[in-house]
Design a protein around this motif. Structure first.
Motif, mmCIF file in Angstrom:
data_model
loop_
_atom_site.group_PDB
_atom_site.id
_atom_site.type_symbol
_atom_site.label_atom_id
_atom_site.label_comp_id
_atom_site.label_asym_id
_atom_site.label_seq_id
_atom_site.Cartn_x
_atom_site.Cartn_y
_atom_site.Cartn_z
ATOM 1 N N SER A 199 -116.433 -29.797 23.461
ATOM 2 C CA SER A 199 -117.870 -29.571 23.338
ATOM 3 C C SER A 199 -118.756 -30.702 23.838
ATOM 4 C CB SER A 199 -118.212 -29.294 21.869
ATOM 5 O OG SER A 199 -117.493 -28.163 21.401
ATOM 6 N N ILE B 6 -121.546 -22.670 23.693
ATOM 7 C CA ILE B 6 -120.386 -22.884 22.824
ATOM 8 C C ILE B 6 -120.249 -21.731 21.840
ATOM 9 C CG2 ILE B 6 -119.452 -24.373 20.985
ATOM 10 C CD1 ILE B 6 -120.815 -26.734 22.541
ATOM 11 N N ILE C 109 -124.211 -27.482 16.651
ATOM 12 C CA ILE C 109 -123.331 -26.319 16.758
ATOM 13 C C ILE C 109 -123.025 -25.764 15.366
ATOM 14 C CG2 ILE C 109 -122.261 -26.918 18.967
ATOM 15 C CD1 ILE C 109 -119.944 -28.136 17.477
ATOM 16 N N TYR D 290 -113.401 -28.219 17.785
ATOM 17 C CA TYR D 290 -114.466 -28.662 18.683
ATOM 18 C C TYR D 290 -114.208 -30.110 19.117
ATOM 19 C CZ TYR D 290 -116.912 -24.636 16.587
ATOM 20 O OH TYR D 290 -117.259 -23.380 16.142
#
Length: 338
Positions: free
Chosen positions: A70, A57, A92, A100
């Motif tokens: 995601s 990502i 993340i 996301y």
């Protein structure tokens, strides 16, 4: 010049004029919606650890993509690959201005997603009864009722809601799907509060002709800016289908890094349209993407190397390491030698 040659030349000129008219309707900027970390990985038999997903990502975002789906809060019993979605979302490193989103199947999944500080969710009814029964274990109508409950909660909580419709052209169980059915579901999703509906050719059987017929119908109930295109490349029609869709002024395209993807409930379905191929294609059209193709190629190679299999992106396969500047690839894509 004989008559046969004259006819060939006239046909080429007519074709070029048609192409120019078609391209004149393509939006100058296209929003890329990356689905690789979720849709791309969900069908992989080799489990991808959390740290690899998080790094993937990060690499996609570093390449300039602003929308990266995601995770998915479906039952780990059914999709083991997504069993670490909470950990992925908590680890993340969020970049300002980047979205996301996550997939949510029901209210239970939505409550878990909310704990991860998400800003956008996606709901995913099917365009056919057969696929709905396989994927959701319910009818299309019942699936829409369930998703309305989720959408209502999300809208009340101030979250964005995106809708997917799978099997918009053909279904592995029911065969061809009538465009009117997809238009009806699209209208219902927009009424639920979906800001955008992604039209998914899940098994990749669409052609430019069937995509045009689909969009002529769907655009009677939605505006181009409310739609996204989501093509699988099973029959090698992904980019031609995309161009057919872009002619209608649609500005959002789903794609998957390295062409990853498929569907556990659609036998024979191959991966999504590869992000690398999409970006290269858009460069050639002169469309602004703000995506660095060198970096997105690196991201594709990163995940393909981990999975231990070749990339499905044709661009990633052939672009050599000597192209270290994305501007060089822009020139290559547009045949610009200046």
């Amino acid at each position: 010049m004989n008559n046969v040659t004259k006819t060939c030349v006239l046909n080429i000129l007519r074709s070029n004029n048609f192409l120019q008219r078609s391209l004149s309707t393509v939006a100058p900027e296209i929003r890329i919606y990356e689905v690789g970390p979720r849709d791309g990985l969900q069908n992989e038999s080799k489990f991808v650890p959390t740290d690899i997903k998080v790094e993937l990502i990060s690499k996609i975002v570093a390449a300039g993509i602003k929308n990266v789906e995601s995770a998915s809060f479906v039952s780990p019993k059914w999709v083991k690959q997504m069993s670490d979605s909470v950990d992925v979302m908590k680890n993340i490193q969020r970049v300002p201005g980047v979205n996301y989103p996550v997939l949510v199947p029901n209210l239970k999944g939505y409550e878990t997603a909310k704990q991860c500080n998400v800003e956008e969710i996606a709901i995913f009814p099917a365009g056919s009864e057969g696929f709905s029964q396989k994927n959701l274990n319910c009818s299309v109508e019942e699936g829409l009722k369930r998703f309305k409950q989720v959408a209502d909660e999300a809208v009340r909580d101030g979250l964005r809601v995106r809708g997917y419709i799978s099997c918009v052209v053909g279904c592995p169980y029911d065969g061809p799907i009538h465009p009117k059915n997809i238009a009806k579901i699209t209208e219902q999703l927009i009424a639920m509060g979906c800001y955008e509906v992604s039209l998914g050719d899940t098994i990749g059987v669409g052609t430019a002709g069937s995509v045009r017929r689909l969009l002529h119908e769907v655009l009677t109930v939605a505006k181009p800016e409310q739609l996204a295109l989501h093509f699988h490349d099973t029959y090698g029609q992904g980019l031609s289908n995309l161009l057919a869709g872009l002619e209608f002024g649609i500005k959002t395209v789903d794609s998957s890094i390295s062409g990853l993807g498929g569907c556990p409930y659609a036998r024979g379905a191959s991966g999504n349209l590869a992000t690398e191929d999409l970006v290269y294609f858009l460069y050639g059209l002169g469309v602004n993407t703000d995506v660095d193709l060198v970096k997105i190629i690196e991201a594709g190679r990163y995940i393909s190397n981990f999975l231990g299999k070749p990339t499905e992106s044709k661009v990633n396969r052939v672009i050599s390491d000597r192209f270290t500047n994305y501007r060089d690839i822009v020139k290559l894509a547009s045949c610009n030698c200046s």
